[in-house]
Design a protein around this motif. Structure first.
Motif, mmCIF file in Angstrom:
data_model
loop_
_atom_site.group_PDB
_atom_site.id
_atom_site.type_symbol
_atom_site.label_atom_id
_atom_site.label_comp_id
_atom_site.label_asym_id
_atom_site.label_seq_id
_atom_site.Cartn_x
_atom_site.Cartn_y
_atom_site.Cartn_z
ATOM 1 N N GLN A 141 1.001 -1.303 -0.023
ATOM 2 C CA GLN A 141 -0.141 0.040 0.016
ATOM 3 C C GLN A 141 0.999 1.350 0.019
ATOM 4 O O GLN A 141 1.949 1.417 0.654
ATOM 5 N N ILE A 142 0.482 2.175 -0.833
ATOM 6 C CA ILE A 142 1.007 3.681 -0.723
ATOM 7 C C ILE A 142 0.628 3.966 0.622
ATOM 8 O O ILE A 142 -0.568 4.103 1.121
ATOM 9 N N HIS A 143 1.497 4.549 1.624
ATOM 10 C CA HIS A 143 1.158 4.918 2.927
ATOM 11 C C HIS A 143 0.890 6.400 3.052
ATOM 12 O O HIS A 143 1.534 7.453 2.588
ATOM 13 N N SER A 144 -0.307 6.619 3.523
ATOM 14 C CA SER A 144 -0.858 7.654 3.958
ATOM 15 C C SER A 144 -0.906 8.812 2.571
ATOM 16 O O SER A 144 -0.227 9.992 2.801
ATOM 17 N N VAL A 145 -1.619 8.344 1.791
ATOM 18 C CA VAL A 145 -2.147 9.373 0.652
ATOM 19 C C VAL A 145 -3.190 10.454 1.030
ATOM 20 O O VAL A 145 -4.029 10.075 1.839
#
Length: 323
Positions: A141-145
């Motif tokens: 997952q991309i962290h904190s979009v």
């Protein structure tokens, strides 16, 4: 989708996951953590604690585990646990990239993590994660979009993520901040070759911060698995710090405030997995009671009144100290 494995599970707790943010590093922003972890925050002490909690979570039916590159040594601790238990082949493993851990194993560091959603950071951190978790990684997952994240518009990054998805890794994103709903909707519009890129979303949702709810429902309707983080509002909904209304409902249910707080999230029809961020075995056991909490309409109405204005919620979260 690796989360299809959870659909076949029959334990009440299979939709509660275990997040390693609070035990993969010596410092974090959860209230009461000083008492939870005690003075020994050595690497080996937290490795042992993480393994103890993973054993307890698995034994009680938890089947999703959530780590991140910025959670100190969480991936390392998880990898060690998986290698020592080759019979554990039915868990779903997720991690995140986009923040680099910079605290040097100190709870008093000036800066604990640095955010960068660029392609170079993705490639570096993907290699680091692969070295530790190998083919056990199911979800990255991309962290904190946030709405201004370059990860939403970087076509070269999207192409690389699509390549990872084609090789079997599910691609997702997490969100944070008062504009979570806008970030979720922007991410839902990201496509590669006409196909949606993201298959999961992980967002903050709890009794105090409900603003992402409608967008999470849209994500669920679009086919994404929704993972909920910070269901305990970083300890603000735990017993010693809980609002009076939550304490009253918990007393009526003869359960902890934590179980009621997590149950409130579990009952959302779009919630696929709700994370426990427990730091002790007792906290984990109490959290898992959320799976059997039944709330009536009057209790739900009282809890709904706890919701705060998103900006105020996130401003208060930003003031929480690293313990």
């Amino acid at each position: 989708m690796p989360f299809a494995r959870l659909a076949a599970a029959t334990t009440p707790t299979c939709h509660i996951g275990f997040g390693l943010a609070a035990v993969g590093r010596p410092g974090y922003i959860t209230l009461g953590r000083d008492e939870d972890l005690g003075a020994d925050r050595s690497v080996e002490a937290l490795r042992a604690r993480t393994h103890e909690l993973l054993d307890a979570a698995y034994a009680q039916g938890v089947r999703y585990i959530d780590a991140a590159r910025s959670y100190g040594r969480s991936e390392e601790f998880l990898a060690d646990w998986l290698k020592a238990r080759p019979d554990v082949d039915d868990v779903v493993v997720g991690s995140k990239w986009g923040y680099t851990y910079t605290a040097g194993w100190s709870a008093d560091a000036e800066r604990h993590e640095v955010k960068d959603h660029g392609l170079a950071t993705y490639e570096r951190q993907r290699a680091e994660t692969a070295e530790l978790l190998g083919d056990r990684l199911d979800l990255y997952q991309i962290h904190s979009v946030t709405p201004d994240s370059p990860a939403l518009t970087d076509k070269e990054l999207h192409a690389k993520l699509a390549e990872a998805a084609a090789r079997g890794t599910t691609v997702g994103f997490s969100t944070s901040g008062p504009a979570q709903a806008a970030a979720i909707r922007a991410a839902l519009a990201v496509t590669v070759d006409g196909e949606p890129l993201f298959r999961t979303v992980q967002s903050t949702y709890n009794a105090l911060e409900t603003s992402a709810g409608p967008a999470l429902a849209e994500a669920h309707d679009a086919g994404l698995t929704v993972i909920v983080k910070e269901g305990m509002a970083n300890g603000r909904l735990a017993g010693p710090h809980a609002p009076d209304a939550l304490k009253a409902v918990a007393a009526e249910a003869s359960l902890g405030c934590d179980a009621v707080a997590l149950a409130l999230v579990l009952r959302m029809p779009w919630a696929g997995v709700v994370l426990s961020g427990a730091a002790t075995a007792a906290q984990l056991a109490s959290n898992l009671h959320a799976a059997v909490v039944d709330l009536d309409d009057d209790q739900l109405d009282r809890l709904a009144a706890l919701a705060e204005e998103p900006r105020a919620y996130w401003e208060q979260r930003g003031r929480l100290p690293w313990h």
